[in-house]
Design a protein around this motif. Sequence first.
Motif, PDB file in Angstrom:
ATOM      1  N   UNK A 118     -34.801  20.789 -29.041  1.00 12.97           N
ATOM      2  CA  UNK A 118     -34.644  20.078 -30.314  1.00 12.97           C
ATOM      3  C   UNK A 118     -34.299  18.621 -30.011  1.00 12.97           C
ATOM      4  N   UNK A 119     -34.972  17.714 -30.685  1.00 12.75           N
ATOM      5  CA  UNK A 119     -34.649  16.297 -30.602  1.00 12.75           C
ATOM      6  C   UNK A 119     -33.762  15.917 -31.789  1.00 12.75           C
ATOM      7  N   UNK A 120     -32.856  15.009 -31.527  1.00 13.22           N
ATOM      8  CA  UNK A 120     -32.066  14.401 -32.585  1.00 13.22           C
ATOM      9  C   UNK A 120     -32.430  12.929 -32.588  1.00 13.22           C
ATOM     10  N   UNK A 121     -32.805  12.406 -33.734  1.00 17.20           N
ATOM     11  CA  UNK A 121     -33.268  11.025 -33.849  1.00 17.20           C
ATOM     12  C   UNK A 121     -32.399  10.240 -34.813  1.00 17.20           C
ATOM     13  N   UNK A 122     -32.213   8.989 -34.503  1.00 18.33           N
ATOM     14  CA  UNK A 122     -31.486   8.073 -35.375  1.00 18.33           C
ATOM     15  C   UNK A 122     -32.469   7.522 -36.406  1.00 18.33           C
ATOM     16  N   UNK A 123     -32.078   7.558 -37.652  1.00 16.83           N
ATOM     17  CA  UNK A 123     -32.915   7.006 -38.720  1.00 16.83           C
ATOM     18  C   UNK A 123     -32.638   5.509 -38.868  1.00 16.83           C
TER      19      UNK A 123
END
Length: 138
Positions: free
Chosen positions: A95-100
């Motif tokens: 799973x990737x976590x991305x900054x918006x």
Amino acid sequence: MNNELLDNWLSLTHIQMKINNELEAVFQEKYDLTLKEFYVLYYLSLAFNKRLRLQDLPDLVGLSQSAVSRLVTRLEARSCQTLQRSACEDDLRGVYTSLTTKGEEAVKECIETFNQVFLAASSENSKKQELLKLINKL
């Protein structure tokens, strides 16, 4: 028995703990964020494409894998829209976590606050003198 190294270490960690507590209180009050949540957002802001694998975050922020997963879930649930998760194309278990974009703006604001609080806290006379003594010993 010479305890100078231990005494220096304890003094340094005591100073760090006091500053950490001050930062934690300000981040809670001003942004409704814990310091660890800010660290996650900060590390995401530094990453290529503003995203990291969820499994890479524990070592960066000093939490267990399950604690990081709960932290990311809390940030998503708050509807503050600072980060988002997505599946890895290469590894369906990953799973990737991305900054918006909103997350990037929040990080910039938080960094300004961090700098202000840190400078104010570390310039207090007692802490400053203690730090100078430690630096001279090293």
